[in-house]
Design an enzyme around this catalytic site. Structure first.
Site, PDB file in Angstrom:
ATOM      1  N   ARG A 134      -2.140  -5.439  -8.611  1.00 31.60           N
ATOM      2  CA  ARG A 134      -1.028  -6.334  -8.331  1.00 31.60           C
ATOM      3  C   ARG A 134      -0.844  -7.371  -9.422  1.00 31.60           C
ATOM      4  NH1 ARG A 134      -3.141  -8.210  -2.842  1.00 31.60           N
ATOM      5  NH2 ARG A 134      -4.989  -7.937  -4.132  1.00 31.60           N
ATOM      6  N   SER A 162      -3.047  -7.878   2.817  1.00 30.92           N
ATOM      7  CA  SER A 162      -3.197  -7.742   4.267  1.00 30.92           C
ATOM      8  C   SER A 162      -3.535  -9.084   4.904  1.00 30.92           C
ATOM      9  CB  SER A 162      -4.272  -6.708   4.588  1.00 30.92           C
ATOM     10  OG  SER A 162      -3.870  -5.452   4.101  1.00 30.92           O
ATOM     11  N   LYS A 203     -15.950  -7.210   5.935  1.00 29.50           N
ATOM     12  CA  LYS A 203     -14.680  -7.947   5.964  1.00 29.50           C
ATOM     13  C   LYS A 203     -14.297  -8.374   7.381  1.00 29.50           C
ATOM     14  CE  LYS A 203     -11.833  -7.128   2.019  1.00 29.50           C
ATOM     15  NZ  LYS A 203     -10.452  -6.834   1.618  1.00 29.50           N
ATOM     16  N   HIS A 247       0.840  -1.207   0.000  1.00 27.33           N
ATOM     17  CA  HIS A 247       0.000   0.000   0.000  1.00 27.33           C
ATOM     18  C   HIS A 247       0.871   1.252   0.000  1.00 27.33           C
ATOM     19  CE1 HIS A 247      -2.946  -2.727   2.347  1.00 27.33           C
ATOM     20  NE2 HIS A 247      -3.461  -2.569   1.138  1.00 27.33           N
TER      21      HIS A 247
HETATM   22  N1  COA Z   1      -0.312  -3.844  -1.876  1.00 24.55           N
HETATM   23  C1  COA Z   1      -0.635  -4.783  -0.983  1.00 24.55           C
HETATM   24  N2  COA Z   1      -1.870  -5.245  -0.826  1.00 24.55           N
HETATM   25  C2  COA Z   1      -2.828  -4.741  -1.611  1.00 24.55           C
HETATM   26  C3  COA Z   1      -2.573  -3.762  -2.568  1.00 24.55           C
HETATM   27  C4  COA Z   1      -1.248  -3.320  -2.687  1.00 24.55           C
HETATM   28  N3  COA Z   1      -0.902  -2.402  -3.590  1.00 24.55           N
HETATM   29  N4  COA Z   1      -3.732  -3.469  -3.205  1.00 24.55           N
HETATM   30  C5  COA Z   1      -4.668  -4.228  -2.650  1.00 24.55           C
HETATM   31  N5  COA Z   1      -4.124  -4.997  -1.676  1.00 24.55           N
HETATM   32  C6  COA Z   1      -4.800  -6.004  -0.869  1.00 24.55           C
HETATM   33  C7  COA Z   1      -5.596  -5.408   0.231  1.00 24.55           C
HETATM   34  O1  COA Z   1      -4.793  -5.287   1.394  1.00 24.55           O
HETATM   35  C8  COA Z   1      -6.679  -6.425   0.390  1.00 24.55           C
HETATM   36  O2  COA Z   1      -6.144  -7.480   1.127  1.00 24.55           O
HETATM   37  P1  COA Z   1      -7.071  -8.475   1.962  1.00 24.55           P
HETATM   38  O3  COA Z   1      -8.247  -8.842   1.143  1.00 24.55           O
HETATM   39  O4  COA Z   1      -6.138  -9.553   2.231  1.00 24.55           O
HETATM   40  O5  COA Z   1      -7.441  -7.688   3.191  1.00 24.55           O
HETATM   41  C9  COA Z   1      -6.921  -6.975  -1.001  1.00 24.55           C
HETATM   42  O6  COA Z   1      -5.720  -6.706  -1.683  1.00 24.55           O
HETATM   43  C10 COA Z   1      -8.065  -6.378  -1.716  1.00 24.55           C
HETATM   44  O7  COA Z   1      -7.812  -5.000  -1.883  1.00 24.55           O
HETATM   45  P2  COA Z   1      -8.938  -4.027  -2.405  1.00 24.55           P
HETATM   46  O8  COA Z   1      -9.600  -4.597  -3.596  1.00 24.55           O
HETATM   47  O9  COA Z   1      -8.330  -2.686  -2.535  1.00 24.55           O
HETATM   48  O10 COA Z   1      -9.986  -4.121  -1.265  1.00 24.55           O
HETATM   49  P3  COA Z   1     -10.014  -3.352   0.069  1.00 24.55           P
HETATM   50  O11 COA Z   1     -10.858  -4.115   1.004  1.00 24.55           O
HETATM   51  O12 COA Z   1      -8.659  -3.006   0.557  1.00 24.55           O
HETATM   52  O13 COA Z   1     -10.792  -1.995  -0.339  1.00 24.55           O
HETATM   53  C11 COA Z   1     -12.704  -0.675  -0.984  1.00 24.55           C
HETATM   54  C12 COA Z   1     -12.021  -2.037  -1.033  1.00 24.55           C
HETATM   55  C13 COA Z   1     -12.739  -0.123   0.420  1.00 24.55           C
HETATM   56  C14 COA Z   1     -11.957   0.273  -1.897  1.00 24.55           C
HETATM   57  C15 COA Z   1     -14.134  -0.887  -1.530  1.00 24.55           C
HETATM   58  O14 COA Z   1     -14.733  -1.964  -0.853  1.00 24.55           O
HETATM   59  C16 COA Z   1     -14.979   0.343  -1.358  1.00 24.55           C
HETATM   60  O15 COA Z   1     -14.903   1.269  -2.146  1.00 24.55           O
HETATM   61  N6  COA Z   1     -15.840   0.345  -0.294  1.00 24.55           N
HETATM   62  C17 COA Z   1     -16.716   1.439   0.033  1.00 24.55           C
HETATM   63  C18 COA Z   1     -18.164   1.098  -0.331  1.00 24.55           C
HETATM   64  C19 COA Z   1     -18.416   1.350  -1.781  1.00 24.55           C
HETATM   65  O16 COA Z   1     -18.276   2.442  -2.290  1.00 24.55           O
HETATM   66  N7  COA Z   1     -18.803   0.268  -2.461  1.00 24.55           N
HETATM   67  C20 COA Z   1     -19.010   0.285  -3.876  1.00 24.55           C
HETATM   68  C21 COA Z   1     -17.664   0.147  -4.556  1.00 24.55           C
HETATM   69  S1  COA Z   1     -17.865  -0.029  -6.295  1.00 24.55           S
END
Ligand code: COA
Length: 159
Positions: free
Chosen positions: A90, A128, A41, A17
């Site tokens: 990724r 994560s 989550k 991140h």
């Molecule tokens: N480096 C390391 N890990 C990464 C990464 C990076 N560059 N990019 C993503 N990851 C990991 C995250 O840590 C996460 O890990 P986990 O599932 O093991 O916890 C996984 O990859 C998924 O990441 P991501 O797709 O970014 O999901 P997220 O849970 O971190 O975030 C939100 C998702 C919060 C952006 C999304 O759910 C959201 O927008 N929520 C708000 C509600 C909303 O608007 N919903 C409609 C969206 S269309």
């Protein structure tokens, strides 16, 4: 002023991140790291803890601010008067899901541009949940997260 939002659950924030945030911070005037409540989550760290860890881990980046949010990402981005959403990509496996989210966010707020930054090879496998699993098994996580996050994980998993 060009302002971008980099959203995630950050449970907890990792070097992967931080790499995306650091590179995004060079492209715009201000980055708002948006820490999502993501109740679905069932995060290990509370929203307050995740926000505090992300704040501490990014405090050396002068144009980066960390804010918690609950609700729709596009509403938060509008509140923050951001023009850009930055997401890390990724591997090809991220693409389908990110493509869907970008399309939906565009439908909800077409003034917001989603920009993807490729993760470098050393972080492509990092997530994560992998870090949480390693920490729960008492395996060192120093190469994946900053020291303050490693300490916070160790505290979560003491018996
Ligand atoms: N480096 C390391 N890990 C990464 C990464 C990076 N560059 N990019 C993503 N990851 C990991 C995250 O840590 C996460 O890990 P986990 O599932 O093991 O916890 C996984 O990859 C998924 O990441 P991501 O797709 O970014 O999901 P997220 O849970 O971190 O975030 C939100 C998702 C919060 C952006 C999304 O759910 C959201 O927008 N929520 C708000 C509600 C909303 O608007 N919903 C409609 C969206 S269309």
């Amino acid at each position: 002023m060009k302002r971008a939002v980099t959203p995630g659950t950050f449970d907890p924030i990792t070097f992967g991140h931080l790499d995306i945030i650091t590179r995004a911070a060079q492209l715009v005037d201000e980055i708002v790291v948006a820490v999502a409540a993501s109740p679905g989550k069932k995060p290990l760290f509370s929203l307050e803890e995740r926000t505090a860890l992300a704040r501490e881990a990014t405090k050396h980046l002068k144009n980066v601010r960390v804010e918690p949010f609950d609700g729709l990402l596009v509403d938060f981005a509008r509140e923050q008067q951001a023009q850009v959403l930055v997401k890390g990509l990724r591997a090809i496996t991220d693409f389908e899901y990110e493509f869907q989210m970008a399309a939906l966010n565009y439908q909800l707020a077409n003034e917001l541009e989603t920009v993807f930054i490729m993760s470098p090879p050393q972080y492509m496998y990092l997530s994560s949940s992998i870090v949480r699993e390693l920490a729960s098994l008492r395996s060192p996580v120093d190469q994946f997260v900053p020291p303050l996050v490693a300490d916070a994980l160790a505290r979560k998993f003491v018996e």
